[in-house]
Scaffold this motif. Structure first.
Motif, PDB file in Angstrom:
ATOM      1  N   GLU A   1       0.816  -1.215   0.000  1.00  0.00           N
ATOM      2  CA  GLU A   1       0.000   0.000   0.000  1.00  0.00           C
ATOM      3  C   GLU A   1       0.851   1.268   0.000  1.00  0.00           C
ATOM      4  O   GLU A   1       0.307   2.373  -0.035  1.00  0.00           O
TER       5      GLU A   1
ATOM      6  N   ASP B   1       3.183   4.471  -0.876  1.00  0.00           N
ATOM      7  CA  ASP B   1       3.387   5.421  -1.958  1.00  0.00           C
ATOM      8  C   ASP B   1       4.643   6.234  -1.645  1.00  0.00           C
ATOM      9  O   ASP B   1       5.377   5.921  -0.688  1.00  0.00           O
TER      10      ASP B   1
ATOM     11  N   GLN C   1       5.665   5.369 -12.787  1.00  0.00           N
ATOM     12  CA  GLN C   1       4.907   5.338 -11.539  1.00  0.00           C
ATOM     13  C   GLN C   1       4.117   6.626 -11.328  1.00  0.00           C
ATOM     14  O   GLN C   1       3.042   6.616 -10.721  1.00  0.00           O
TER      15      GLN C   1
ATOM     16  N   LYS D   1       3.534   3.289  -5.019  1.00  0.00           N
ATOM     17  CA  LYS D   1       2.695   4.085  -5.914  1.00  0.00           C
ATOM     18  C   LYS D   1       3.276   5.489  -6.061  1.00  0.00           C
ATOM     19  O   LYS D   1       3.649   6.131  -5.080  1.00  0.00           O
TER      20      LYS D   1
ATOM     21  N   GLY E   1       0.629   5.089 -10.334  1.00  0.00           N
ATOM     22  CA  GLY E   1       0.327   3.730  -9.904  1.00  0.00           C
ATOM     23  C   GLY E   1       1.566   3.004  -9.425  1.00  0.00           C
ATOM     24  O   GLY E   1       2.645   3.578  -9.309  1.00  0.00           O
ATOM     25  N   HIS E   2       1.407   1.723  -9.164  1.00  0.00           N
ATOM     26  CA  HIS E   2       2.502   0.871  -8.668  1.00  0.00           C
ATOM     27  C   HIS E   2       3.267   0.254  -9.844  1.00  0.00           C
ATOM     28  O   HIS E   2       3.520  -0.950  -9.866  1.00  0.00           O
TER      29      HIS E   2
ATOM     30  N   GLU F   1      -1.755  11.608  -9.395  1.00  0.00           N
ATOM     31  CA  GLU F   1      -1.533  10.234  -8.923  1.00  0.00           C
ATOM     32  C   GLU F   1      -1.192   9.320 -10.087  1.00  0.00           C
ATOM     33  O   GLU F   1      -1.727   9.458 -11.182  1.00  0.00           O
TER      34      GLU F   1
ATOM     35  N   LYS G   1       0.039  -5.501 -11.694  1.00  0.00           N
ATOM     36  CA  LYS G   1      -0.120  -4.084 -11.367  1.00  0.00           C
ATOM     37  C   LYS G   1       0.312  -3.190 -12.524  1.00  0.00           C
ATOM     38  O   LYS G   1      -0.189  -2.086 -12.689  1.00  0.00           O
TER      39      LYS G   1
END
Length: 489
Positions: free
Chosen positions: A197, A199, A243, A336, A353-354, A351, A430
């Motif tokens: 989880e 970031d 990312q 993330k 992502g992973h 934002e 992912k």
């Protein structure tokens, strides 16, 4: 006249003897073929032993030659092609050379070697994502060898220490962030216990806590990535752009928000002493990071599967490991990407992502092959289920066969190996993306290295307008490189 008849009789007599010898079991010369590879020493030895097995089974002679730079393969095929020789039968091809070799007609499409129905059956054994890379203009040129992607390495005990105690530094962390984003940590921030989880803000908290907490009498930054002027560092920077929501177009333009966000984060970590200084002072390579882990100086970094096997140790007698306690090794998907800038409500303005970088190696059959069908058979032998399990289990290669990936517990007995490959599979789900597949990519990669050293290491720029202004000259260089390439085409 009689004399001439004698010569003719002798000629036909000798011819008859030669035919008799061959028809009575005279052994023809073995097919001889050269394979071009680049591997670590212990993997090279393993590979050569496998070649002996193939030689015995097929009554052929396989020579193994090594190359240094991935671009050397093209030159070696070119030299042989110009000489008129046909000895190079199989080449280990890096991701960045997959398109150039196929696109410039150095390789034979597999459909020109093997019956289409047989080829279709064979290719179903490999992962679709691996086959996709090796398919150029709807033609399959390669048999996949392995895939690689960055995973996040961390020490479980040190993460637990941070989870228990980071809030002691909360006000100071808020302060250094507020100087840049006018807010501090995101609204309602908590350091999650599950690394999947995390970031970029979690990396700030972890790195600040570790950099300001003594361990074994030393207080220093404990987070690192590669900093050497080579492709490994470029891959790490491009991974961050992905990312942060970027794509290949952003990477090539070098002017968009994801690229600016990447350099802003890099400058922030360096300015606030959150990165291990060996990254630029010693130009950290992957091997340097392994050493720093062994010395207790790095608690978190980003490693490929093979790196993780070396750091853990124990999969081969020569791989003794780099950890005092291998059980302390944690592995997770990549963090993330989110922007350093926050909204007035304390939420990230942008934002991502992973995501992680996609890399790998493939087997290609060059136009110089003395026997393309034998080359294909050799590539299939190397990537057979049995050999794939053996090589992956010893050297940390991510498998490219469906029947291995679908049965990890059966294929790999050690739980830590299963965990690395399980997390790798999750990372592929992912999202992974390769660096742009261009012959000019090394030149563009050099621009990224120069920009990182100028903007983040030397100047430590944090203001977006200043970063954008500094990036402008590199963006212009990229456009010049790309325009020149289009003109040549």
């Amino acid at each position: 006249m009689e004399k001439k008849m004698t010569y003719k009789k002798k000629f036909f007599c000798l011819l008859g003897i030669c035919l008799l010898i061959f028809s009575c079991g005279g052994k023809p010369e073995k097919t001889e073929m050269t394979v071009l590879i680049r591997m670590m020493d212990i993997q090279d030895l393993w590979f050569r032993e496998k070649m002996k097995e193939f030689e015995n089974e097929n009554q052929v002679k396989i020579n193994v030659a090594t190359f240094d730079q991935v671009e050397d393969v093209r030159e070696m095929i070119d030299l042989e092609r110009k000489s008129g020789k046909t000895t190079i039968g199989l080449v280990k091809t890096a991701m960045e050379m997959v398109y150039p070799l196929a696109g410039q007609n150095y390789l034979i499409p597999l459909e020109d070697i093997i019956d289409s129905s047989q080829l279709e059956r064979d290719l179903k054994e490999y992962l679709p994502e691996a086959l996709k890379v090796g398919t150029i203009d709807n033609k399959v040129y390669y048999i996949p060898r392995k895939l690689e992607t960055y995973l996040m390495f961390f020490l479980k005990s040190k993460v637990q220490d941070a989870l228990n105690n980071w809030e002691k530094h909360g006000k100071r962390i808020d302060s250094i962030l507020k100087q840049v984003n006018n807010y501090g940590l995101p609204k309602g921030y908590q350091l999650e216990s599950d690394p999947q989880e995390w970031d970029y803000y979690d990396l700030v908290v972890l790195s600040y806590f570790w950099a300001n907490s003594p361990y074994q009498g030393l207080t220093l930054p404990r987070v690192a990535h590669r900093g050497k002027r080579y492709a490994g560092t470029v891959n790490e920077l491009v991974t961050r752009i992905y990312q942060l929501g970027g794509h290949k177009e952003d990477v090539l333009s070098m002017t968009t928000d994801p690229v600016i966000d990447c350099f802003q984060w890099e400058s922030f970590f360096i300015l606030n002493n959150l990165y291990h200084p060996g990254m630029w002072e010693q130009a950290f390579s992957g091997g340097n990071i392994w050493k720093a882990i062994s010395q207790g100086e790095v608690f978190l970094c980003f490693l490929h599967q093979i790196d993780l096997f070396f750091v853990h140790g124990g999969s081969d007698p020569t791989m003794t490991g780099y950890l005092l306690d291998p059980e302390d090794m944690g592995v997770s998907i990549m963090p993330k990407g989110i922007s350093l800038d926050l909204t007035e409500e304390g939420q990230p303005q942008r934002e991502g992502g992973h995501f992680s970088n996609l890399y790998g190696w493939w087997w290609g059959i060059p136009v110089t092959s003395p026997d393309p069908e034998l080359s294909y058979k050799l590539a299939r032998f190397i990537t057979s289920k049995e050999n794939q399990i053996e090589e992956c289990s010893r050297f940390g290669m991510y498998p490219v066969r469906n029947d291995v990936i679908d049965n990890l517990e059966q294929a790999f007995d050690a739980p830590w190996k299963q965990e690395i490959f399980r997390v790798s599979r999750l990372q592929f789900e992912k999202g992974t993306e390769a660096t742009p597949q261009l012959t000019q990519w090394p030149q563009i990669g050099k621009n990224y290295l120069d920009a990182w050293y100028e903007i983040s290491v030397d100047k430590k720029l944090l203001k977006r307008k200043e970063i954008a202004k500094s990036l402008d000259k590199y963006a212009q260089l990229n456009q010049t490189i790309l325009s020149s390439a289009q003109a040549e085409e």
